[in-house]
Scaffold this active site. Sequence first.
Site, PDB file in Angstrom:
ATOM      1  N   THR A 109      36.504  44.483  48.864  1.00  0.00           N
ATOM      2  CA  THR A 109      36.781  44.356  47.438  1.00  0.00           C
ATOM      3  C   THR A 109      38.211  44.804  47.216  1.00  0.00           C
ATOM      4  OG1 THR A 109      36.355  45.351  45.256  1.00  0.00           O
ATOM      5  CG2 THR A 109      35.672  46.608  47.160  1.00  0.00           C
ATOM      6  N   CYS A 163      40.929  39.502  43.453  1.00  0.00           N
ATOM      7  CA  CYS A 163      39.525  39.886  43.308  1.00  0.00           C
ATOM      8  C   CYS A 163      38.775  39.012  44.296  1.00  0.00           C
ATOM      9  CB  CYS A 163      39.030  39.655  41.886  1.00  0.00           C
ATOM     10  SG  CYS A 163      37.249  39.849  41.713  1.00  0.00           S
TER      11      CYS A 163
END
Length: 240
Positions: free
Chosen positions: A83, A196
């Site tokens: 992430t 992202c």
Amino acid sequence: MKTIGLIGGMSWESTALYYRHINRRVAERLGGLHSARCIVHSLDFAEIAAMQRAGEWTRAGGVLADAARALQAAGASVLGIATNTMHKVADAVEAAVDVPLLHIADVAGRALRAAGIRRTGLLGTRFTMEQDFYRERLARHGIETVVPDAEARAEIDRVIFAELCRGDIREDSRARYRAVVAALAADGAQGVLLGCTEICMLLGAGDGGLPLFDTTALHADALVEAAFAREPAPHAALTA
């Protein structure tokens, strides 16, 4: 091949992309039925997201550090946080273990420089776009970062949490993201970093008219390279 340790689940949708990409790259290198030696420690994203909203970054860093220690104990030799946003606590994770952690912004910065990009747009959660931790890391690689305006940042963040993290891909959201990319081009961005790990589910090559850099694929590739990298040879002992 070293064992890759992934701190995942944030969201599990993008962790699944990591796992698929890593194994495909290993199969391409080795052929046949080969796959990656990979351990995934998947966290409950609802708990992490609540800490993000509450600004409890130290607590969240502790959770990820515990996961890193568990991966090292299980035999992982190189680690990745699957992430972008949670690289805000990368220092805490790195300090908890003795094996290398590949920072996603370093991987992204090197890819941007290799492509001749010096001014990049950045899409991600509002934490990634608005806080300094990611932009400062990119700056170490000579990369200047521009982000969308406040209204666009809010919509990008909403789509990530309300749609992409749930596997919900919508054409109207894709159109809005494309418009944001076009606006970043007008602001002087030479390319756009998909900062992202879920955005690659929505945007691909050609969307918005600028080169797009998928941090999920870039990071997964770097982890595979690290898994195959040879250990440096020990220095020969000095003799009389």
